[in-house]
Design a protein around this motif. Structure first.
Motif, short mmCIF file in Angstrom:
data_model
loop_
_atom_site.label_atom_id
_atom_site.label_comp_id
_atom_site.label_asym_id
_atom_site.label_seq_id
_atom_site.Cartn_x
_atom_site.Cartn_y
_atom_site.Cartn_z
N PRO A 123 1.02 -1.26 -0.02
CA PRO A 123 -0.07 -0.06 -0.05
C PRO A 123 0.89 1.04 0.06
O PRO A 123 2.17 1.34 0.45
CB PRO A 123 -0.79 -0.20 1.27
CG PRO A 123 -0.74 -1.62 1.73
CD PRO A 123 0.57 -1.90 1.18
N GLY A 124 0.41 2.37 -0.35
CA GLY A 124 1.03 3.59 -0.52
C GLY A 124 0.39 4.44 -1.66
O GLY A 124 -0.79 4.20 -2.20
N THR A 125 1.08 5.62 -1.72
CA THR A 125 0.48 6.57 -2.75
C THR A 125 0.88 6.10 -4.04
O THR A 125 1.70 5.28 -4.21
CB THR A 125 1.16 7.88 -2.55
OG1 THR A 125 2.42 8.10 -2.86
CG2 THR A 125 0.91 8.39 -1.19
N PRO A 126 0.17 6.76 -5.24
CA PRO A 126 0.61 6.23 -6.52
C PRO A 126 2.14 6.31 -6.88
O PRO A 126 2.70 5.46 -7.39
CB PRO A 126 -0.17 7.13 -7.41
CG PRO A 126 -1.40 7.24 -6.50
CD PRO A 126 -1.02 7.51 -5.08
N LEU A 127 2.61 7.30 -6.45
CA LEU A 127 4.10 7.74 -6.85
C LEU A 127 5.10 6.63 -5.93
O LEU A 127 6.09 6.23 -6.43
CB LEU A 127 4.77 9.10 -6.35
CG LEU A 127 4.27 9.98 -7.35
CD1 LEU A 127 4.59 11.45 -7.03
CD2 LEU A 127 4.96 9.93 -8.65
N GLN A 128 4.52 6.21 -4.68
CA GLN A 128 5.39 5.40 -3.91
C GLN A 128 5.17 4.09 -4.64
O GLN A 128 6.33 3.21 -4.69
CB GLN A 128 4.97 5.30 -2.44
CG GLN A 128 5.30 6.58 -1.74
CD GLN A 128 4.48 6.53 -0.24
OE1 GLN A 128 3.31 5.89 -0.32
NE2 GLN A 128 5.24 7.17 0.79
N GLN A 129 4.13 3.49 -4.94
CA GLN A 129 3.71 2.32 -5.44
C GLN A 129 4.66 2.26 -6.88
O GLN A 129 5.13 1.32 -7.52
CB GLN A 129 2.55 1.92 -5.82
CG GLN A 129 1.91 1.97 -4.45
CD GLN A 129 0.14 1.20 -4.94
OE1 GLN A 129 -0.61 1.88 -5.59
NE2 GLN A 129 -0.15 0.56 -3.97
N ASN A 130 4.66 3.75 -7.90
CA ASN A 130 5.19 3.53 -9.12
C ASN A 130 6.70 3.10 -8.79
O ASN A 130 7.50 2.60 -9.59
CB ASN A 130 5.06 4.90 -9.73
CG ASN A 130 5.81 5.04 -10.88
OD1 ASN A 130 7.01 5.67 -10.98
ND2 ASN A 130 5.56 4.21 -12.12
N SER A 506 10.69 13.37 -0.55
CA SER A 506 9.88 14.38 -0.89
C SER A 506 8.54 14.39 -0.51
O SER A 506 7.89 13.13 -0.68
CB SER A 506 9.88 14.40 -2.63
OG SER A 506 9.06 15.18 -3.25
N PRO A 507 7.81 15.55 -0.29
CA PRO A 507 6.45 15.56 0.08
C PRO A 507 5.57 14.95 -1.04
O PRO A 507 4.45 14.35 -0.71
CB PRO A 507 6.36 17.05 0.31
CG PRO A 507 7.65 17.60 0.96
CD PRO A 507 8.71 16.65 -0.01
N LEU A 508 6.22 14.99 -2.22
CA LEU A 508 5.31 14.73 -3.33
C LEU A 508 4.88 13.26 -3.27
O LEU A 508 3.91 12.64 -3.74
CB LEU A 508 5.86 15.07 -4.82
CG LEU A 508 5.75 16.41 -5.35
CD1 LEU A 508 6.64 16.46 -6.34
CD2 LEU A 508 4.44 16.75 -5.59
N LEU A 509 5.90 12.39 -2.56
CA LEU A 509 5.74 10.79 -2.73
C LEU A 509 4.74 10.63 -1.89
O LEU A 509 3.92 9.47 -1.98
CB LEU A 509 6.93 10.35 -2.01
CG LEU A 509 8.03 10.04 -3.10
CD1 LEU A 509 9.49 9.55 -2.32
CD2 LEU A 509 7.88 9.15 -4.10
N THR A 510 4.21 11.50 -0.75
CA THR A 510 3.22 11.14 0.28
C THR A 510 1.73 11.91 0.02
O THR A 510 1.15 11.59 0.81
CB THR A 510 3.76 11.27 1.60
OG1 THR A 510 4.22 12.63 1.77
CG2 THR A 510 4.82 10.51 1.95
#
Length: 512
Positions: A123-130, A506-510
């Motif tokens: 599980p995670g944000t789309p960027l983390q999973q990517n 990066s804050p974008l990841l979360t």
């Protein structure tokens, strides 16, 4: 008392569209006071990250073409720091990473019943999973390429024809760029809470958007303004597409058609306020890319992990053993054998067999994947040269057919429009001219592919790239085969493997 979204200019609807609904439910948020500082991203470590350890024991809920959500946590804990960011300063994101983000559709409208359960993507944000998926593909690609090229070592290059999994990290990276554009768009929406952005330029200044990505975003947002979109909404959507290849917009016909289609979706989007509508487009693109990325990795990537685990303890291997003893959900030894026997005799055909619906109509997608692994073993034992390259090409086509025809198609064409989304096929049609695939130092552009094809509507007022829809398998499949050909002509290029899109932490990841 519930907070209300700020007043922003109404989304002017072109006549004769109906007027906007009454603004009786608007929420006004107080202006943010912690957005003024600029945080510079830390330098991106040039060292390639080690492949993640894929934990096959972590069981995810069944996937029904829906995005995998992270665990529900306290909203305050999930909120990232709201400081403006330099998204690709020279020491943060290499420019190359962000440079250059209707026909009948395929009849498959729901997940194929034999797709592997999504057990390997945490599980995670789309960027983390990517990020996890891209690194996972790198590990699989290096392992399988070493079977075809005994001289290949992880971190090195190979002149042997690359396997399908060598293309996969680059394709995953391109999907990640679209998710990055969605994260930036969502940040602009956050910035617009409680205030009116004076211009797209002001919005991009606030988030630190620079370079070619900004230039393309400004160009598209200006065109969207011509179609009646308010400034803040146009800025959001410009950033949403900014990570894609915006060079085709230099053609005025492509620019007008793309802006017109996006504007039409905007005015049809759910929500009352302009930012609500812009957020619907953002959510649609992000979900579509993430679901497709997760579906492909858990299916084809999961098959590769199962094969490599089986192979490790299988002892002496032959193609016959693969066909007889290795299996996948939905595959049968008889179907896999039939596919292999048909395809192994067609190595001299040019182009390589790819129309499997006609050639092998009764063979399931996963039986085709089993046959592809057997073809890979045959290629490994081949003396080299043209025979080995032909076997690798046919195996790649089998993997890609399963990927595109079965695994990813439901993400493009779900059975019904999902809540808070616009039409996925229509959004994909609008963005099709902007698609590209960077394969290390070489780049495949959809617009170049379309320019080499016949003019479908024979209308000089429409550009060729706007006559396709990537959401349709029939439009997508021939184009993908030409991307493979580019990789085959530049085999070493694929081993310039993609680094992470954004720095760790990066804050974008979360930003969910």
């Amino acid at each position: 008392m519930a907070k209300k979204r700020p007043l922003s200019p109404p989304a002017a609807k072109p006549s004769p569209a109906p007027a906007e609904p009454p603004r009786t439910a608007m929420r006004v948020h107080p202006p943010r006071t912690d957005l003024a500082t600029t945080a510079v991203e830390p330098p991106l470590n040039a060292t390639r990250l080690h492949p993640p350890q894929l934990d096959s024991s972590a069981v995810e809920p069944p996937r029904n073409a829906m995005r995998v959500h992270p665990p529900q946590l306290d909203s305050a804990a999930m909120e990232p720091p709201r400081t403006a960011m330099r998204l690709h300063s020279p020491q943060a994101l290499p420019t190359a990473e962000l440079h250059n983000v209707v026909r009948e559709l395929n009849v498959l409208r729901a997940p194929a019943p034999d797709l592997l359960a999504p057990t390997t993507v945490p599980p995670g944000t789309p960027l983390q999973q990517n990020r996890f998926i891209t690194q996972g593909y790198i590990h699989i690609a290096q392992t399988l390429q070493a079977l075809l090229d005994p001289d290949f070592r992880p971190g090195g290059t190979s002149r042997v024809r690359p396997c399908w999994f060598a293309f996969a990290p680059h394709a995953s990276q391109e999907a990640g760029k679209g998710m990055l554009g969605a994260a930036i768009a969502r940040r602009i929406i956050d910035l617009a809470q409680g205030e009116t952005l004076s211009s797209a330029s002001n919005a991009y200044d606030r988030v630190g958007l620079t370079g070619p990505m900004r230039q393309g975003a400004e160009k598209l947002s200006t065109a969207l303004g011509w179609h009646g979109l308010p400034r803040d909404a146009a800025a959001v959507i410009g950033a949403l597409a900014g990570a894609m290849n915006l060079e085709p917009l230099a053609d005025a016909r492509t620019l007008w058609s793309t802006a017109h289609r996006i504007a039409r979706l905007f005015f049809q989007a759910p929500g009352v306020l302009p930012l609500d509508k812009a957020e619907a487009l953002t959510l649609t693109l992000e979900r579509m890319l993430n679901e497709g990325n997760v579906a492909i990795f858990t299916d084809i990537g999961g098959s590769a992990q199962a094969y490599l685990a089986w192979r490790q303890g299988a002892g002496s291997l032959t193609p016959d053993r693969v066909l007889r003893d290795f299996t996948l959900p939905g595959a049968t030894p008889a179907q896999a054998r039939r596919a292999y026997d048909v395809l192994v005799t067609r190595t001299r055909e040019q182009p390589a067999p790819s129309d499997f619906a006609r050639l092998l109509p009764d063979v399931s997608g996963n039986s085709l994947v089993v046959a592809a692994f057997a073809l890979t073993e045959t290629a490994r034992q081949a003396p080299g040269g043209a025979a080995r390259e032909a076997l690798v090409t046919i195996a790649n086509n089998c993997f890609a057919w399963r990927e595109q025809h079965d695994a990813v198609q439901p993400a493009f064409t779900p059975p019904a429009r999902l809540p808070k989304e616009v039409s996925r096929p229509d959004l994909m049609q609008a963005l099709t001219p902007l698609l590209r695939l960077e394969l290390g130092p070489v780049t495949w552009n959809f617009s170049d592919y379309a320019a080499s094809q016949k003019d479908r509507d024979l209308n000089p007022l429409t550009s060729k790239p706007t006559e396709y829809n990537w959401a349709g398998f029939a439009d997508r499949w021939p184009a993908i085969l030409t991307a493979f050909e580019l990789g085959y002509r530049n085999p070493t290029a694929l081993w310039a493997l993609p680094p992470p899109l954004v720095p760790e932490g990066s804050p974008l990841l979360t930003l969910a």
